[in-house]
Design an enzyme around this catalytic site. Structure first.
Site, PDB file in Angstrom:
ATOM      1  N   GLU A  33      -5.175  -8.695   1.214  1.00 10.32           N
ATOM      2  CA  GLU A  33      -5.771  -8.294   2.495  1.00 10.32           C
ATOM      3  C   GLU A  33      -7.251  -8.025   2.265  1.00 10.32           C
ATOM      4  OE1 GLU A  33      -4.144  -4.941   4.642  1.00 10.32           O
ATOM      5  OE2 GLU A  33      -2.094  -5.611   4.286  1.00 10.32           O
ATOM      6  N   GLU A  83       0.802  -1.230   0.000  1.00  7.53           N
ATOM      7  CA  GLU A  83       0.000   0.000   0.000  1.00  7.53           C
ATOM      8  C   GLU A  83       0.832   1.276   0.000  1.00  7.53           C
ATOM      9  OE1 GLU A  83      -3.031   0.001   2.986  1.00  7.53           O
ATOM     10  OE2 GLU A  83      -3.854  -1.923   2.375  1.00  7.53           O
TER      11      GLU A  83
HETATM   12  C1  FCB Z   1      -4.268  -1.938   5.588  1.00  6.73           C
HETATM   13  C2  FCB Z   1      -2.879  -2.230   6.081  1.00  6.73           C
HETATM   14  C3  FCB Z   1      -2.820  -3.221   7.222  1.00  6.73           C
HETATM   15  C4  FCB Z   1      -3.952  -3.013   8.191  1.00  6.73           C
HETATM   16  C5  FCB Z   1      -5.268  -2.981   7.467  1.00  6.73           C
HETATM   17  C6  FCB Z   1      -6.477  -2.842   8.362  1.00  6.73           C
HETATM   18  O1  FCB Z   1      -4.322  -0.675   5.031  1.00  6.73           O
HETATM   19  O2  FCB Z   1      -2.076  -2.716   5.036  1.00  6.73           O
HETATM   20  O3  FCB Z   1      -1.560  -3.115   7.824  1.00  6.73           O
HETATM   21  O4  FCB Z   1      -3.743  -1.890   8.942  1.00  6.73           O
HETATM   22  O5  FCB Z   1      -5.270  -1.919   6.559  1.00  6.73           O
END
Ligand code: FCB
Length: 465
Positions: free
Chosen positions: A372, A178
Protein backbone atom coordinates in the site's frame (compact mmCIF):
# COMPACT_ATOMS: atom_id res chain seq x y z
CA UNK A 1 15.30 29.79 -32.67
CA UNK A 2 14.33 26.47 -34.19
CA UNK A 3 13.13 23.84 -31.77
CA UNK A 4 15.37 20.80 -31.72
CA UNK A 5 13.59 17.46 -31.53
CA UNK A 6 14.66 15.59 -28.40
CA UNK A 7 17.07 12.76 -28.98
CA UNK A 8 15.05 9.55 -28.35
CA UNK A 9 18.14 7.95 -26.84
CA UNK A 10 18.08 10.61 -24.14
CA UNK A 11 14.47 9.84 -23.29
CA UNK A 12 15.41 6.18 -23.20
CA UNK A 13 18.17 6.88 -20.72
CA UNK A 14 15.91 9.10 -18.60
CA UNK A 15 13.55 6.24 -17.90
CA UNK A 16 13.96 4.68 -14.47
CA UNK A 17 13.23 1.06 -15.12
CA UNK A 18 12.17 -1.46 -12.50
CA UNK A 19 13.46 -5.03 -12.52
CA UNK A 20 11.99 -7.52 -14.94
CA UNK A 21 8.92 -9.17 -13.40
CA UNK A 22 8.24 -6.32 -10.96
CA UNK A 23 4.61 -6.69 -9.83
CA UNK A 24 2.32 -3.69 -10.36
CA UNK A 25 -1.19 -3.33 -9.06
CA UNK A 26 -3.59 -1.84 -6.56
CA UNK A 27 -5.09 -2.77 -3.22
CA UNK A 28 -8.48 -2.60 -1.49
CA UNK A 29 -10.06 -4.12 1.62
CA UNK A 30 -13.37 -5.91 2.10
CA UNK A 31 -15.17 -3.57 4.49
CA UNK A 32 -13.98 -0.51 2.62
CA UNK A 33 -15.48 -1.47 -0.76
CA UNK A 34 -17.85 -4.44 -0.68
CA UNK A 35 -21.08 -3.17 0.84
CA UNK A 36 -23.75 -5.94 0.90
CA UNK A 37 -23.29 -5.92 4.65
CA UNK A 38 -26.22 -8.20 5.41
CA UNK A 39 -26.25 -10.35 2.28
CA UNK A 40 -25.69 -14.06 1.76
CA UNK A 41 -25.25 -14.80 5.43
CA UNK A 42 -22.73 -12.12 6.41
CA UNK A 43 -22.98 -11.10 10.07
CA UNK A 44 -21.82 -7.78 11.56
CA UNK A 45 -18.14 -7.08 12.05
CA UNK A 46 -16.64 -4.80 14.65
CA UNK A 47 -16.64 -2.04 12.03
CA UNK A 48 -20.41 -2.33 11.52
CA UNK A 49 -20.83 -1.87 15.26
CA UNK A 50 -18.29 0.93 15.51
CA UNK A 51 -19.86 2.80 12.59
CA UNK A 52 -23.23 2.65 14.34
CA UNK A 53 -21.84 4.03 17.58
CA UNK A 54 -22.61 7.77 17.66
CA UNK A 55 -19.60 9.99 17.34
CA UNK A 56 -17.15 7.35 16.17
CA UNK A 57 -17.16 7.79 12.39
CA UNK A 58 -17.37 10.96 10.30
CA UNK A 59 -21.06 11.78 9.79
CA UNK A 60 -22.00 8.29 10.97
CA UNK A 61 -20.92 6.74 7.67
CA UNK A 62 -20.87 2.95 7.49
CA UNK A 63 -19.72 0.32 5.00
CA UNK A 64 -23.30 -0.92 4.40
CA UNK A 65 -23.09 0.00 0.72
CA UNK A 66 -19.55 1.37 0.28
CA UNK A 67 -18.55 0.95 -3.40
CA UNK A 68 -21.10 -1.83 -3.86
CA UNK A 69 -18.21 -3.92 -5.12
CA UNK A 70 -19.99 -7.10 -3.99
CA UNK A 71 -22.41 -6.57 -6.87
CA UNK A 72 -20.14 -4.67 -9.24
CA UNK A 73 -16.97 -6.74 -9.02
CA UNK A 74 -17.17 -7.76 -12.68
CA UNK A 75 -17.11 -4.13 -13.82
CA UNK A 76 -14.38 -3.36 -11.32
CA UNK A 77 -12.20 -6.19 -12.60
CA UNK A 78 -12.75 -5.03 -16.17
CA UNK A 79 -11.62 -1.57 -15.07
CA UNK A 80 -8.50 -3.04 -13.44
CA UNK A 81 -7.69 -4.80 -16.71
CA UNK A 82 -8.21 -1.56 -18.66
CA UNK A 83 -5.80 0.15 -16.31
CA UNK A 84 -3.20 -2.53 -16.93
CA UNK A 85 -2.99 -3.84 -13.36
CA UNK A 86 -1.16 -7.15 -13.07
CA UNK A 87 -1.87 -7.78 -9.39
CA UNK A 88 -4.93 -7.08 -7.27
CA UNK A 89 -4.71 -7.23 -3.49
CA UNK A 90 -8.06 -7.71 -1.76
CA UNK A 91 -9.13 -8.98 1.64
CA UNK A 92 -11.78 -11.52 2.55
CA UNK A 93 -14.52 -10.64 5.02
CA UNK A 94 -14.29 -13.01 7.96
CA UNK A 95 -18.02 -12.54 8.85
CA UNK A 96 -19.00 -13.64 5.34
CA UNK A 97 -16.97 -16.81 5.46
CA UNK A 98 -17.55 -17.69 9.12
CA UNK A 99 -20.64 -15.79 10.27
CA UNK A 100 -20.30 -17.20 13.78
CA UNK A 101 -16.62 -16.28 13.89
CA UNK A 102 -15.44 -19.73 14.79
CA UNK A 103 -18.15 -22.02 13.54
CA UNK A 104 -19.03 -23.64 10.25
CA UNK A 105 -18.12 -22.20 6.89
CA UNK A 106 -20.76 -20.23 5.00
CA UNK A 107 -20.35 -21.48 1.44
CA UNK A 108 -22.17 -18.44 0.00
CA UNK A 109 -19.56 -16.17 1.55
CA UNK A 110 -16.72 -18.07 -0.08
CA UNK A 111 -18.65 -18.21 -3.36
CA UNK A 112 -18.18 -14.46 -3.75
CA UNK A 113 -14.39 -14.70 -3.54
CA UNK A 114 -14.46 -17.72 -5.79
CA UNK A 115 -16.24 -15.68 -8.47
CA UNK A 116 -13.93 -12.70 -7.90
CA UNK A 117 -10.79 -14.83 -8.27
CA UNK A 118 -12.06 -16.43 -11.47
CA UNK A 119 -12.93 -13.03 -12.86
CA UNK A 120 -9.43 -11.72 -12.06
CA UNK A 121 -7.71 -14.71 -13.59
CA UNK A 122 -9.80 -14.53 -16.73
CA UNK A 123 -8.48 -10.97 -17.17
CA UNK A 124 -4.88 -12.01 -16.54
CA UNK A 125 -4.75 -10.36 -13.11
CA UNK A 126 -2.95 -12.11 -10.28
CA UNK A 127 -5.10 -12.28 -7.10
CA UNK A 128 -3.41 -11.61 -3.77
CA UNK A 129 -5.66 -12.43 -0.81
CA UNK A 130 -5.43 -10.96 2.69
CA UNK A 131 -7.19 -12.89 5.43
CA UNK A 132 -7.68 -10.12 7.95
CA UNK A 133 -8.04 -6.44 7.11
CA UNK A 134 -9.77 -5.43 10.33
CA UNK A 135 -13.33 -6.77 10.00
CA UNK A 136 -13.43 -9.12 12.97
CA UNK A 137 -16.84 -10.77 13.46
CA UNK A 138 -18.61 -8.90 16.25
CA UNK A 139 -19.47 -12.23 17.91
CA UNK A 140 -15.76 -12.77 18.50
CA UNK A 141 -15.30 -9.28 19.91
CA UNK A 142 -18.13 -10.09 22.31
CA UNK A 143 -15.83 -12.83 23.61
CA UNK A 144 -12.88 -10.48 24.01
CA UNK A 145 -11.75 -10.09 20.40
CA UNK A 146 -7.99 -9.97 20.06
CA UNK A 147 -7.52 -9.95 23.83
CA UNK A 148 -8.76 -13.54 23.75
CA UNK A 149 -6.15 -16.12 22.72
CA UNK A 150 -8.84 -18.23 21.02
CA UNK A 151 -9.19 -15.57 18.31
CA UNK A 152 -5.71 -16.47 17.05
CA UNK A 153 -6.80 -20.07 16.51
CA UNK A 154 -10.03 -18.96 14.84
CA UNK A 155 -8.01 -16.88 12.38
CA UNK A 156 -6.05 -20.01 11.48
CA UNK A 157 -9.37 -21.83 10.94
CA UNK A 158 -10.41 -19.03 8.59
CA UNK A 159 -7.08 -19.43 6.79
CA UNK A 160 -7.62 -23.17 6.37
CA UNK A 161 -11.17 -22.78 5.07
CA UNK A 162 -10.22 -20.02 2.64
CA UNK A 163 -7.11 -21.68 1.23
CA UNK A 164 -9.01 -24.94 0.81
CA UNK A 165 -11.48 -23.18 -1.46
CA UNK A 166 -9.23 -20.70 -3.28
CA UNK A 167 -5.72 -22.13 -2.95
CA UNK A 168 -5.79 -23.80 -6.34
CA UNK A 169 -6.01 -20.34 -7.94
CA UNK A 170 -4.59 -17.89 -5.41
CA UNK A 171 -0.82 -18.24 -5.07
CA UNK A 172 -0.06 -15.30 -2.78
CA UNK A 173 -1.59 -14.97 0.68
CA UNK A 174 -1.28 -12.38 3.41
CA UNK A 175 -2.28 -13.19 6.96
CA UNK A 176 -2.80 -9.76 8.54
CA UNK A 177 -2.97 -6.21 7.30
CA UNK A 178 -1.29 -3.72 9.63
CA UNK A 179 -1.71 -5.46 12.98
CA UNK A 180 -0.30 -2.26 14.56
CA UNK A 181 -3.61 -0.56 13.74
CA UNK A 182 -5.70 -3.52 14.93
CA UNK A 183 -3.91 -3.56 18.28
CA UNK A 184 -3.01 0.02 19.06
CA UNK A 185 -5.79 1.95 17.34
CA UNK A 186 -8.42 -0.73 18.05
CA UNK A 187 -7.63 -1.39 21.71
CA UNK A 188 -5.23 1.42 22.69
CA UNK A 189 -6.50 4.77 21.42
CA UNK A 190 -9.94 3.57 20.37
CA UNK A 191 -9.68 5.42 17.06
CA UNK A 192 -10.56 2.20 15.25
CA UNK A 193 -13.02 -0.58 16.00
CA UNK A 194 -13.67 -2.00 18.52
CA UNK A 195 -12.84 1.36 20.11
CA UNK A 196 -11.35 0.22 23.38
CA UNK A 197 -8.83 2.32 25.32
CA UNK A 198 -6.73 0.02 27.41
CA UNK A 199 -2.95 -0.40 27.06
CA UNK A 200 -3.07 -3.90 28.51
CA UNK A 201 -5.70 -4.96 25.98
CA UNK A 202 -3.64 -3.39 23.18
CA UNK A 203 -0.54 -5.37 24.12
CA UNK A 204 -2.56 -8.57 24.53
CA UNK A 205 -3.89 -7.92 21.05
CA UNK A 206 -0.32 -7.55 19.74
CA UNK A 207 0.57 -11.00 20.97
CA UNK A 208 -2.61 -12.70 19.83
CA UNK A 209 -2.48 -11.09 16.40
CA UNK A 210 1.09 -12.30 15.99
CA UNK A 211 0.15 -15.75 17.22
CA UNK A 212 -2.78 -15.78 14.79
CA UNK A 213 -0.36 -14.77 12.05
CA UNK A 214 2.02 -17.65 12.81
CA UNK A 215 -0.76 -20.23 13.10
CA UNK A 216 -2.23 -18.98 9.83
CA UNK A 217 1.13 -19.19 8.05
CA UNK A 218 1.17 -22.86 8.99
CA UNK A 219 -2.46 -23.42 7.98
CA UNK A 220 -1.91 -21.70 4.64
CA UNK A 221 1.17 -23.80 3.91
CA UNK A 222 -0.65 -26.98 4.90
CA UNK A 223 -3.35 -25.93 2.42
CA UNK A 224 -0.80 -25.57 -0.38
CA UNK A 225 -0.28 -21.78 -0.43
CA UNK A 226 2.74 -20.96 -2.57
CA UNK A 227 3.68 -17.53 -1.26
CA UNK A 228 2.82 -16.46 2.28
CA UNK A 229 3.23 -12.95 3.61
CA UNK A 230 2.43 -10.46 6.34
CA UNK A 231 1.73 -6.77 5.69
CA UNK A 232 2.95 -4.22 8.23
CA UNK A 233 2.61 -0.45 8.32
CA UNK A 234 6.21 0.24 9.09
CA UNK A 235 7.41 3.63 10.19
CA UNK A 236 10.45 5.71 9.45
CA UNK A 237 10.87 7.32 12.87
CA UNK A 238 13.34 10.19 12.97
CA UNK A 239 14.73 12.05 15.97
CA UNK A 240 14.03 15.75 16.35
CA UNK A 241 17.66 16.24 17.30
CA UNK A 242 19.87 13.39 16.08
CA UNK A 243 22.58 14.48 18.53
CA UNK A 244 20.34 14.29 21.60
CA UNK A 245 20.52 10.86 23.30
CA UNK A 246 17.09 11.42 24.89
CA UNK A 247 15.52 11.99 21.50
CA UNK A 248 17.25 8.86 20.25
CA UNK A 249 15.79 6.89 23.17
CA UNK A 250 12.33 8.23 22.29
CA UNK A 251 12.87 7.12 18.69
CA UNK A 252 13.88 3.69 19.91
CA UNK A 253 10.66 3.24 21.88
CA UNK A 254 8.37 4.33 19.05
CA UNK A 255 10.42 2.28 16.58
CA UNK A 256 9.95 -0.68 18.92
CA UNK A 257 6.17 -0.37 18.92
CA UNK A 258 5.79 0.31 15.21
CA UNK A 259 8.52 -1.83 13.75
CA UNK A 260 10.64 -4.12 15.90
CA UNK A 261 7.90 -5.72 18.01
CA UNK A 262 6.49 -7.15 14.75
CA UNK A 263 9.62 -7.56 12.68
CA UNK A 264 11.81 -9.19 15.32
CA UNK A 265 9.03 -11.54 16.42
CA UNK A 266 8.37 -12.66 12.85
CA UNK A 267 11.82 -12.48 11.27
CA UNK A 268 14.26 -12.83 14.18
CA UNK A 269 12.60 -15.52 16.25
CA UNK A 270 11.34 -13.50 19.22
CA UNK A 271 10.37 -10.17 20.74
CA UNK A 272 13.19 -7.66 21.09
CA UNK A 273 14.34 -7.19 24.66
CA UNK A 274 12.91 -3.72 25.20
CA UNK A 275 9.49 -4.73 23.89
CA UNK A 276 9.51 -7.87 26.01
CA UNK A 277 10.19 -5.58 28.97
CA UNK A 278 7.24 -3.46 27.91
CA UNK A 279 4.97 -6.51 27.78
CA UNK A 280 6.20 -7.41 31.28
CA UNK A 281 5.60 -3.89 32.57
CA UNK A 282 1.92 -4.22 31.61
CA UNK A 283 1.72 -7.83 32.82
CA UNK A 284 1.21 -9.13 29.30
CA UNK A 285 4.32 -11.33 29.22
CA UNK A 286 2.15 -13.92 30.99
CA UNK A 287 0.24 -14.28 27.73
CA UNK A 288 3.34 -15.47 25.90
CA UNK A 289 3.22 -19.23 26.28
CA UNK A 290 6.14 -21.57 25.62
CA UNK A 291 6.37 -22.25 21.91
CA UNK A 292 4.43 -19.13 20.87
CA UNK A 293 7.47 -17.30 19.59
CA UNK A 294 8.47 -20.25 17.42
CA UNK A 295 5.00 -20.30 15.87
CA UNK A 296 5.13 -16.54 15.27
CA UNK A 297 8.51 -16.93 13.57
CA UNK A 298 7.22 -19.48 11.04
CA UNK A 299 9.05 -18.52 7.83
CA UNK A 300 7.32 -16.18 5.40
CA UNK A 301 8.12 -15.63 1.74
CA UNK A 302 7.37 -11.95 1.43
CA UNK A 303 7.02 -8.95 3.72
CA UNK A 304 4.37 -6.44 2.69
CA UNK A 305 5.24 -2.82 3.47
CA UNK A 306 2.49 -0.21 3.72
CA UNK A 307 3.88 3.29 3.79
CA UNK A 308 2.24 6.69 3.95
CA UNK A 309 4.19 9.19 6.06
CA UNK A 310 7.33 9.72 8.14
CA UNK A 311 7.30 10.52 11.85
CA UNK A 312 9.51 12.62 14.07
CA UNK A 313 9.79 12.31 17.85
CA UNK A 314 11.60 13.95 20.71
CA UNK A 315 11.98 13.51 24.44
CA UNK A 316 10.27 15.80 26.92
CA UNK A 317 9.05 16.01 30.46
CA UNK A 318 5.39 15.28 31.11
CA UNK A 319 4.61 14.38 27.49
CA UNK A 320 3.51 11.18 25.73
CA UNK A 321 2.87 9.98 22.20
CA UNK A 322 -0.70 9.20 23.24
CA UNK A 323 -2.70 6.08 24.08
CA UNK A 324 -1.82 4.32 20.83
CA UNK A 325 1.75 4.13 22.14
CA UNK A 326 1.81 2.32 25.49
CA UNK A 327 4.79 3.18 27.65
CA UNK A 328 5.59 6.33 25.69
CA UNK A 329 5.81 8.64 28.69
CA UNK A 330 8.59 11.11 28.01
CA UNK A 331 8.29 10.84 24.21
CA UNK A 332 6.27 13.04 21.91
CA UNK A 333 5.57 13.39 18.22
CA UNK A 334 6.71 16.70 16.79
CA UNK A 335 5.21 18.51 13.83
CA UNK A 336 7.19 18.25 10.62
CA UNK A 337 7.70 21.12 8.28
CA UNK A 338 6.50 19.27 5.21
CA UNK A 339 3.62 19.48 2.75
CA UNK A 340 0.62 17.44 3.86
CA UNK A 341 -2.13 15.39 2.20
CA UNK A 342 -5.86 15.83 2.85
CA UNK A 343 -5.37 13.53 5.86
CA UNK A 344 -2.86 16.04 7.24
CA UNK A 345 -0.17 13.41 6.75
CA UNK A 346 3.28 14.83 5.99
CA UNK A 347 4.75 13.91 2.62
CA UNK A 348 8.40 12.89 2.36
CA UNK A 349 9.30 10.09 -0.01
CA UNK A 350 12.89 9.88 1.19
CA UNK A 351 11.48 8.29 4.34
CA UNK A 352 10.31 5.33 2.25
CA UNK A 353 13.79 5.01 0.77
CA UNK A 354 15.31 5.07 4.28
CA UNK A 355 12.82 2.49 5.51
CA UNK A 356 13.52 0.09 2.64
CA UNK A 357 17.28 0.42 3.12
CA UNK A 358 16.90 -0.14 6.85
CA UNK A 359 14.81 -3.29 6.26
CA UNK A 360 17.44 -4.56 3.84
CA UNK A 361 20.17 -4.04 6.42
CA UNK A 362 18.43 -5.15 9.60
CA UNK A 363 16.20 -7.91 8.19
CA UNK A 364 18.03 -9.24 5.14
CA UNK A 365 16.81 -12.20 3.15
CA UNK A 366 13.06 -11.48 3.09
CA UNK A 367 11.74 -10.15 -0.21
CA UNK A 368 9.71 -6.96 0.17
CA UNK A 369 6.66 -5.65 -1.61
CA UNK A 370 4.99 -2.26 -1.25
CA UNK A 371 1.46 -3.48 -0.56
CA UNK A 372 0.00 0.00 0.00
CA UNK A 373 1.15 3.51 -0.81
CA UNK A 374 -0.92 6.48 -1.83
CA UNK A 375 -2.54 9.69 -0.68
CA UNK A 376 -5.89 11.36 -0.12
CA UNK A 377 -6.43 14.74 -1.72
CA UNK A 378 -9.50 16.92 -2.09
CA UNK A 379 -10.28 15.73 -5.59
CA UNK A 380 -12.78 17.53 -7.75
CA UNK A 381 -14.68 15.75 -10.50
CA UNK A 382 -15.22 18.12 -13.40
CA UNK A 383 -17.25 16.49 -16.15
CA UNK A 384 -15.55 13.14 -16.44
CA UNK A 385 -12.12 14.18 -15.27
CA UNK A 386 -10.29 14.42 -11.96
CA UNK A 387 -7.05 16.36 -12.45
CA UNK A 388 -5.17 15.01 -9.44
CA UNK A 389 -1.69 16.28 -10.13
CA UNK A 390 -0.88 16.24 -6.41
CA UNK A 391 -1.56 12.49 -6.20
CA UNK A 392 0.58 11.87 -9.29
CA UNK A 393 3.34 13.86 -7.60
CA UNK A 394 3.03 11.78 -4.45
CA UNK A 395 3.07 8.44 -6.28
CA UNK A 396 5.88 9.51 -8.59
CA UNK A 397 8.09 10.65 -5.71
CA UNK A 398 7.50 7.44 -3.75
CA UNK A 399 8.16 5.27 -6.79
CA UNK A 400 11.44 7.13 -7.31
CA UNK A 401 12.29 6.33 -3.70
CA UNK A 402 11.50 2.65 -4.28
CA UNK A 403 13.59 2.69 -7.43
CA UNK A 404 16.53 4.25 -5.61
CA UNK A 405 16.33 1.58 -2.89
CA UNK A 406 16.12 -1.19 -5.50
CA UNK A 407 19.15 0.25 -7.28
CA UNK A 408 21.04 0.03 -4.03
CA UNK A 409 20.12 -3.59 -3.46
CA UNK A 410 16.75 -3.56 -1.64
CA UNK A 411 14.84 -6.65 -2.76
CA UNK A 412 11.50 -5.00 -3.57
CA UNK A 413 9.35 -7.19 -5.78
CA UNK A 414 6.35 -5.01 -6.48
CA UNK A 415 4.27 -1.92 -5.80
CA UNK A 416 0.54 -1.71 -5.15
CA UNK A 417 -1.21 1.64 -5.08
CA UNK A 418 -3.69 2.40 -2.32
CA UNK A 419 -6.30 2.39 -3.53
CA UNK A 420 -8.00 1.19 -6.67
CA UNK A 421 -11.20 3.04 -5.73
CA UNK A 422 -12.20 5.88 -3.47
CA UNK A 423 -13.67 4.01 -0.52
CA UNK A 424 -14.69 3.92 3.13
CA UNK A 425 -11.71 5.40 4.92
CA UNK A 426 -12.51 3.95 8.35
CA UNK A 427 -13.24 6.65 10.94
CA UNK A 428 -13.08 9.28 8.17
CA UNK A 429 -15.96 7.60 6.35
CA UNK A 430 -16.32 8.65 2.73
CA UNK A 431 -14.79 12.04 3.49
CA UNK A 432 -11.30 11.13 2.30
CA UNK A 433 -10.54 9.92 -1.20
CA UNK A 434 -7.50 7.69 -1.75
CA UNK A 435 -8.55 6.12 -5.07
CA UNK A 436 -6.86 6.36 -8.40
CA UNK A 437 -10.43 5.87 -9.58
CA UNK A 438 -13.10 8.34 -8.43
CA UNK A 439 -16.35 6.90 -7.08
CA UNK A 440 -19.58 8.89 -7.13
CA UNK A 441 -21.32 7.38 -4.11
CA UNK A 442 -24.80 8.45 -5.33
CA UNK A 443 -24.57 6.72 -8.67
CA UNK A 444 -21.63 4.34 -8.07
CA UNK A 445 -20.09 5.67 -11.27
CA UNK A 446 -16.35 5.02 -11.50
CA UNK A 447 -14.12 7.60 -13.20
CA UNK A 448 -10.40 6.94 -13.55
CA UNK A 449 -8.50 9.98 -12.30
CA UNK A 450 -5.50 11.41 -14.13
CA UNK A 451 -3.37 9.43 -11.67
CA UNK A 452 -4.88 6.18 -12.95
CA UNK A 453 -3.94 7.07 -16.51
CA UNK A 454 -0.47 8.04 -15.35
CA UNK A 455 -0.14 4.76 -13.41
CA UNK A 456 -1.15 2.79 -16.51
CA UNK A 457 1.75 4.38 -18.36
CA UNK A 458 4.15 3.58 -15.52
CA UNK A 459 3.04 -0.06 -15.57
CA UNK A 460 3.26 -0.17 -19.35
CA UNK A 461 6.87 0.97 -19.42
CA UNK A 462 7.77 -0.76 -16.13
CA UNK A 463 9.36 2.48 -15.09
CA UNK A 464 9.26 6.22 -14.74
CA UNK A 465 10.03 8.79 -17.36
C1 FCB B 1 -3.94 1.86 5.76
C2 FCB B 1 -5.02 0.82 5.67
C3 FCB B 1 -5.96 1.00 4.50
C4 FCB B 1 -6.28 2.45 4.27
C5 FCB B 1 -5.01 3.26 4.18
C6 FCB B 1 -5.22 4.73 3.88
O1 FCB B 1 -3.54 2.01 7.07
O2 FCB B 1 -4.46 -0.46 5.58
O3 FCB B 1 -7.10 0.23 4.74
O4 FCB B 1 -7.13 2.92 5.23
O5 FCB B 1 -4.31 3.15 5.38
Amino acid sequence: MTAVAPDPRLAERAVLRFPEGFRWGAATASYQIEGAAAEDGRTPSIWDTYARTPGRVFQGHSGDVACDHYHRYRDDVRLMAELGLGTYRFSVAWPRIKPDGSGPVNARGLDFYDRLVDELLSHGIEPMATLYHWDLPQVLEDRGGWTNRDTAYYLADLAAATVTRLGDRVATWTTLNEPWCSAFLGYGSGDHAPGRQDPVAALEAVHHLLLGHGLSVRALRAGGAREVSLTLNLACVRPDDPADPHDLAAVRHIDGLHNRIWLDAVLKGGYPQDMRALLARFGVDRRVEPGDEAVIASPIDLLGVNFYQPSRVRAGVGVTCGPANPGSEGCEYVPQDLPVTAMGWPVDATALYELLMRLSTDYPGTPLMITENGAAYDDVLVGDRVADADRIGYLDAHLRAVHAAVSEGADVRGYLAWSLLDNYEWAYGYGKRFGIVHVDYDTQRRTPKDSARWFTDVIGRNGLS
